[in-house]
Scaffold this motif. Structure first.
Motif, mmCIF file in Angstrom:
data_model
loop_
_atom_site.group_PDB
_atom_site.id
_atom_site.type_symbol
_atom_site.label_atom_id
_atom_site.label_comp_id
_atom_site.label_asym_id
_atom_site.label_seq_id
_atom_site.Cartn_x
_atom_site.Cartn_y
_atom_site.Cartn_z
ATOM 1 N N LYS A 22 0.835 -1.199 0.000
ATOM 2 C CA LYS A 22 0.000 0.000 0.000
ATOM 3 C C LYS A 22 0.869 1.247 0.000
ATOM 4 O O LYS A 22 1.794 1.372 0.795
ATOM 5 N N GLY A 23 0.562 2.145 -0.912
ATOM 6 C CA GLY A 23 1.241 3.425 -0.951
ATOM 7 C C GLY A 23 0.344 4.530 -0.430
ATOM 8 O O GLY A 23 -0.248 4.402 0.646
ATOM 9 N N ALA A 43 -1.227 -8.290 11.132
ATOM 10 C CA ALA A 43 -0.258 -8.649 12.164
ATOM 11 C C ALA A 43 0.817 -7.569 12.220
ATOM 12 O O ALA A 43 1.374 -7.190 11.186
ATOM 13 N N ALA A 44 1.054 -7.072 13.407
ATOM 14 C CA ALA A 44 2.133 -6.114 13.635
ATOM 15 C C ALA A 44 3.245 -6.821 14.402
ATOM 16 O O ALA A 44 2.983 -7.470 15.414
ATOM 17 N N SER A 100 7.323 4.075 23.077
ATOM 18 C CA SER A 100 8.422 3.173 23.426
ATOM 19 C C SER A 100 9.525 3.273 22.386
ATOM 20 O O SER A 100 9.318 3.775 21.280
ATOM 21 N N ASN A 101 10.678 2.783 22.769
ATOM 22 C CA ASN A 101 11.804 2.697 21.837
ATOM 23 C C ASN A 101 11.634 1.388 21.065
ATOM 24 O O ASN A 101 12.121 0.347 21.501
ATOM 25 N N SER A 102 10.933 1.450 19.954
ATOM 26 C CA SER A 102 10.563 0.217 19.255
ATOM 27 C C SER A 102 10.767 0.350 17.748
ATOM 28 O O SER A 102 10.881 1.450 17.203
ATOM 29 N N LYS A 103 10.804 -0.810 17.114
ATOM 30 C CA LYS A 103 10.759 -0.913 15.663
ATOM 31 C C LYS A 103 9.607 -1.854 15.341
ATOM 32 O O LYS A 103 9.284 -2.739 16.140
ATOM 33 N N ASN A 104 8.988 -1.659 14.185
ATOM 34 C CA ASN A 104 7.869 -2.541 13.875
ATOM 35 C C ASN A 104 7.684 -2.730 12.380
ATOM 36 O O ASN A 104 8.311 -2.065 11.553
ATOM 37 N N ALA A 105 6.804 -3.673 12.066
ATOM 38 C CA ALA A 105 6.420 -3.962 10.687
ATOM 39 C C ALA A 105 4.954 -4.338 10.697
ATOM 40 O O ALA A 105 4.431 -4.826 11.705
ATOM 41 N N GLY A 106 4.274 -4.106 9.577
ATOM 42 C CA GLY A 106 2.859 -4.442 9.495
ATOM 43 C C GLY A 106 2.540 -5.167 8.202
ATOM 44 O O GLY A 106 3.073 -4.828 7.138
ATOM 45 N N ILE A 107 1.673 -6.180 8.307
ATOM 46 C CA ILE A 107 1.359 -6.983 7.131
ATOM 47 C C ILE A 107 -0.042 -7.563 7.256
ATOM 48 O O ILE A 107 -0.537 -7.790 8.363
ATOM 49 N N ILE A 108 -0.688 -7.758 6.109
ATOM 50 C CA ILE A 108 -1.989 -8.427 6.070
ATOM 51 C C ILE A 108 -1.768 -9.877 5.677
ATOM 52 O O ILE A 108 -1.086 -10.179 4.690
ATOM 53 N N LEU A 109 -2.357 -10.778 6.445
ATOM 54 C CA LEU A 109 -2.245 -12.213 6.220
ATOM 55 C C LEU A 109 -3.593 -12.796 5.822
ATOM 56 O O LEU A 109 -4.635 -12.213 6.084
ATOM 57 N N GLY A 110 -3.560 -13.973 5.207
ATOM 58 C CA GLY A 110 -4.783 -14.667 4.838
ATOM 59 C C GLY A 110 -5.135 -14.578 3.365
ATOM 60 O O GLY A 110 -6.063 -15.243 2.909
ATOM 61 N N ALA A 111 -4.404 -13.753 2.612
ATOM 62 C CA ALA A 111 -4.601 -13.654 1.167
ATOM 63 C C ALA A 111 -3.629 -14.602 0.461
ATOM 64 O O ALA A 111 -2.815 -15.268 1.099
ATOM 65 N N ALA A 156 -1.169 -13.824 -1.230
ATOM 66 C CA ALA A 156 0.175 -13.244 -1.188
ATOM 67 C C ALA A 156 0.223 -12.241 -0.047
ATOM 68 O O ALA A 156 -0.817 -11.708 0.372
ATOM 69 N N PRO A 157 1.409 -11.961 0.489
ATOM 70 C CA PRO A 157 1.525 -10.964 1.561
ATOM 71 C C PRO A 157 1.143 -9.579 1.060
ATOM 72 O O PRO A 157 1.413 -9.212 -0.088
ATOM 73 N N ILE A 158 0.508 -8.820 1.940
ATOM 74 C CA ILE A 158 0.126 -7.443 1.630
ATOM 75 C C ILE A 158 0.805 -6.538 2.651
ATOM 76 O O ILE A 158 0.494 -6.601 3.846
ATOM 77 N N VAL A 159 1.745 -5.735 2.196
ATOM 78 C CA VAL A 159 2.432 -4.811 3.089
ATOM 79 C C VAL A 159 1.498 -3.643 3.372
ATOM 80 O O VAL A 159 1.139 -2.890 2.470
ATOM 81 N N LEU A 160 1.080 -3.543 4.616
ATOM 82 C CA LEU A 160 0.120 -2.509 4.983
ATOM 83 C C LEU A 160 0.579 -1.837 6.264
ATOM 84 O O LEU A 160 0.570 -2.430 7.333
ATOM 85 N N THR A 161 1.012 -0.602 6.131
ATOM 86 C CA THR A 161 1.427 0.207 7.267
ATOM 87 C C THR A 161 0.638 1.507 7.248
ATOM 88 O O THR A 161 0.006 1.856 6.253
ATOM 89 N N SER A 162 0.673 2.210 8.352
ATOM 90 C CA SER A 162 0.014 3.504 8.426
ATOM 91 C C SER A 162 0.786 4.512 7.584
ATOM 92 O O SER A 162 2.010 4.438 7.461
ATOM 93 N N ARG A 163 0.059 5.474 7.014
ATOM 94 C CA ARG A 163 0.745 6.519 6.254
ATOM 95 C C ARG A 163 1.678 7.339 7.137
ATOM 96 O O ARG A 163 2.606 7.976 6.647
ATOM 97 N N ALA A 164 1.433 7.307 8.458
ATOM 98 C CA ALA A 164 2.287 8.031 9.389
ATOM 99 C C ALA A 164 3.518 7.234 9.792
ATOM 100 O O ALA A 164 4.429 7.771 10.429
ATOM 101 N N ASP A 165 3.574 5.958 9.421
ATOM 102 C CA ASP A 165 4.729 5.137 9.779
ATOM 103 C C ASP A 165 5.972 5.574 9.019
ATOM 104 O O ASP A 165 5.886 6.091 7.897
ATOM 105 N N SER A 166 7.115 5.331 9.605
ATOM 106 C CA SER A 166 8.386 5.758 9.015
ATOM 107 C C SER A 166 8.795 4.871 7.855
ATOM 108 O O SER A 166 8.265 3.766 7.664
ATOM 109 N N ASP A 167 9.777 5.350 7.088
ATOM 110 C CA ASP A 167 10.307 4.534 6.000
ATOM 111 C C ASP A 167 11.002 3.292 6.556
ATOM 112 O O ASP A 167 11.017 2.241 5.910
ATOM 113 N N GLU A 168 11.542 3.368 7.785
ATOM 114 C CA GLU A 168 12.156 2.195 8.398
ATOM 115 C C GLU A 168 11.103 1.112 8.647
ATOM 116 O O GLU A 168 11.338 -0.072 8.383
ATOM 117 N N THR A 169 9.946 1.509 9.148
ATOM 118 C CA THR A 169 8.856 0.556 9.371
ATOM 119 C C THR A 169 8.431 -0.090 8.065
ATOM 120 O O THR A 169 8.188 -1.304 7.997
#
Length: 298
Positions: free
Chosen positions: A96-97, A124-125, A259-270, A272-285
């Motif tokens: 998702k862009g 899943a985060a 918190s001092n954290s790193k994260n990733a977000g993805i949609i499962l069950g399709a 193929a994997p769907i990369v889905l993060t918030s538009r406010a999430d960083s490029d690192e996420t």
């Protein structure tokens, strides 16, 4: 698996995956894709406003001479095109862009060109936290509003697929509620007991499920000991199954911003994997999420 550095190294060991980015004209998205290309973990196909994509890539010094760009200014059509690239086998991952989640999901659920499997879709985060000893999976923070017991079962099973990709052999699932005892006045605790019973009856396999847990008992052995909460999962959870979307979403954003954290977000069950993060999430996420999707579909 205890860090995203290790996840990125795992992603580098597999063949780069083709990732179709829907509405790619977003600075953080393009920075993440640029980093993923640099790490040789993906081959991007950028779908969106071609002129704007080129402008942004020039600003961040992203050489796109050998990268396919499909010009599509309409967000819905960009999503449908990106998803169709995956359903046709011309790409492996959807990302998702600069569009709303509802738009990309509508394309994913399209009966003709989408990625339906018959399974429930769930978010899943994955978090790397400085005060936890391994990666922690939180589900569901973005998709299912008030899942039933049967839907929670499928959400767990989706998360188990993710765990297998991360080489977590026997994931420990904590069913998180507001208290540790079953109460008819708190439906989430009743659901927790039902899920534990399903696990004990062999309906959910390949993991350990315990609950209900308060959040503290699920992630802290000390808190579990003080409250007399025993079990294999107490203080050592791999997966936190949240009771509803409000709890999951607040948990996700609290860990992200407090918190001092790193994260990733993805949609499962399709399919193929769907990369889905918030538009406010960083490029690192977003890079972490690409790496996660790469490992899942390897």
């Amino acid at each position: 698996m205890d860090s995203f550095d290790r996840l990125l190294e795992m992603a580098k060991t597999v063949k780069p995956k083709k990732i179709a980015v829907a509405a790619a004209q977003d600075d953080d998205v393009l920075r993440a894709v640029q980093a993923a290309v640099r790490e040789n973990i993906c081959i991007p196909i950028l779908v969106g406003d071609k002129e704007r994509i080129k402008e942004l890539c020039e600003e961040i010094n992203f050489n796109i001479d050998n990268i396919q760009i499909i010009d599509e200014k309409d967000g819905q059509q960009a999503a449908e095109t990106a998803v169709a690239l995956v359903s046709s086998g011309n790409a492996d991952i959807v990302m998702k862009g600069l569009i709303d989640t509802s738009i990309i999901l509508k394309a994913v659920l399209n009966k003709e060109t989408g990625l339906r499997t018959g399974n429930i879709l769930s978010h899943a985060a994955v978090f790397e936290l400085d005060k936890y000893h391994k990666l922690l999976i939180i589900t569901d923070a973005a998709m299912n509003i008030a899942p039933t017991v049967s839907e929670k079962k499928e959400i767990i099973e989706n998360a188990l697929t993710l765990c297998r990709s991360l080489d977590i052999e026997t994931p420990k699932v904590a069913v998180v509620c507001a208290k540790e005892k079953v109460s008819d006045k708190m439906p989430a605790t009743v659901d927790a007991q039902a899920l534990v019973d399903m696990y004990k009856d062999g309906e959910i396999k390949g993991c350990i499920i315990e609950g209900p847990f308060g959040l503290d008992n699920a992630v802290s052995k000390e808190a579990a000991a003080v409250k007399g909460v025993k079990g294999e999962v107490a203080g050592d959870a791999d997966i936190l199954l949240m009771p509803n979307i409000e709890a999951g979403n607040v948990m996700y954003k609290s860990l992200t911003y407090f918190s001092n954290s790193k994260n990733a977000g993805i949609i499962l069950g399709a399919r193929a994997p769907i990369v889905l993060t918030s538009r406010a999430d960083s490029d690192e996420t977003k890079l972490n999420s690409i790496a996660l999707a790469t490992v899942i579909c390897s």
